[in-house]
Design a protein around this motif. Structure first.
Motif, short mmCIF file in Angstrom:
data_model
loop_
_atom_site.label_atom_id
_atom_site.label_comp_id
_atom_site.label_asym_id
_atom_site.label_seq_id
_atom_site.Cartn_x
_atom_site.Cartn_y
_atom_site.Cartn_z
N VAL A 1 0.83 -1.20 0.00
CA VAL A 1 0.00 0.00 0.00
C VAL A 1 0.87 1.25 0.00
N GLN B 1 0.64 4.96 1.75
CA GLN B 1 -0.13 5.53 2.86
C GLN B 1 0.31 6.95 3.18
N SER C 1 -10.15 12.00 -3.76
CA SER C 1 -11.41 11.58 -4.39
C SER C 1 -11.78 12.51 -5.55
N PHE D 1 -1.96 11.08 -5.06
CA PHE D 1 -1.76 10.77 -3.64
C PHE D 1 -0.67 11.65 -3.03
N GLU E 1 -7.82 0.84 -4.93
CA GLU E 1 -8.86 1.37 -4.04
C GLU E 1 -8.23 2.13 -2.87
N ILE E 2 -8.93 3.14 -2.39
CA ILE E 2 -8.46 3.97 -1.29
C ILE E 2 -9.37 3.77 -0.09
N SER E 3 -8.75 3.67 1.07
CA SER E 3 -9.50 3.43 2.31
C SER E 3 -10.17 4.70 2.80
N GLN F 1 -3.86 3.52 0.09
CA GLN F 1 -4.27 3.08 -1.25
C GLN F 1 -3.56 1.77 -1.52
N ARG F 2 -4.33 0.76 -1.86
CA ARG F 2 -3.73 -0.54 -2.17
C ARG F 2 -3.08 -0.47 -3.53
#
Length: 184
Positions: A33, A35, A67, A72, A114-116, A129-130
């Motif tokens: 990930v 982060q 989003s 990132f 995907e983002i947590s 984010q994975r």
């Protein structure tokens, strides 16, 4: 036996590692990930509600920027110098490790890309984010990371070889007189 004549030097350990890495030293399945994290603890490990709320607003702003399509790293820069951006791998084979870490749990549930949501752990807020899933056996643990285990495995292997050789060299002598008197 490790203290006597079987103490290997580093080149012997490296040869053993290379010969056994397919069966003993494959890396477990993991998730990688990216982060963003921000601490809400003071230097004296004291968290006050004001600082925590401020950190939460910053991480929420980063989440909103991401989003809306921002990269990132750029979103992390926008929220200030007290933020950390890193890539991290979390093993998926260790239930105990993952059960104690909300970040690792979230990482294991995300799909690639995907983002947590915002995650709180150990005085920090995280947004992850994975990146990818690393399949079990697709890479090896480094020699340096498993050097102590390689030493133990080397000694075990040498001992097993020693026992096999002793069994092969054993001379079995049957005492016919005692054998005939034995009853089951």
């Amino acid at each position: 036996m490790a203290e006597h004549d079987w103490k290997p030097d580093e080149p012997q350990l490296k040869r053993f590692y290379e010969s056994k890495k397919n069966e003993l030293y494959q890396a477990p399945e993991a998730v990688k990930v990216r982060q963003i994290s921000i601490s809400f603890l003071e230097a004296d490990v004291h968290a006050d509600e004001r600082r925590k709320a401020q950190a939460k607003r910053k991480i929420e702003a980063a989440a909103a920027n991401i989003s809306n399509g921002m990269a990132f790293e750029q979103a992390a820069k926008e929220i200030g110098p007290d933020v950390q951006v890193a890539e991290q791998s979390y093993p998926l084979d260790g239930f105990r490790h993952n059960a104690k870490s909300p970040v690792a749990q979230a990482a294991s549930m995300l799909q690639a890309g995907e983002i947590s949501g915002i995650i709180e752990e150990n005085g920090r807020f995280y947004l992850i984010q994975r990146l990818e899933n690393v399949k079990a056996g697709s890479r090896y643990l480094s020699f340096e990371a498993v050097k102590d285990q390689v030493f133990k495995d080397y000694i075990d292997d040498r001992y097993a070889g020693y026992v096999r050789q002793r069994i092969a060299d054993a001379q079995v002598v049957v005492n016919e007189r005692l054998y005939k008197t034995f009853r089951m």
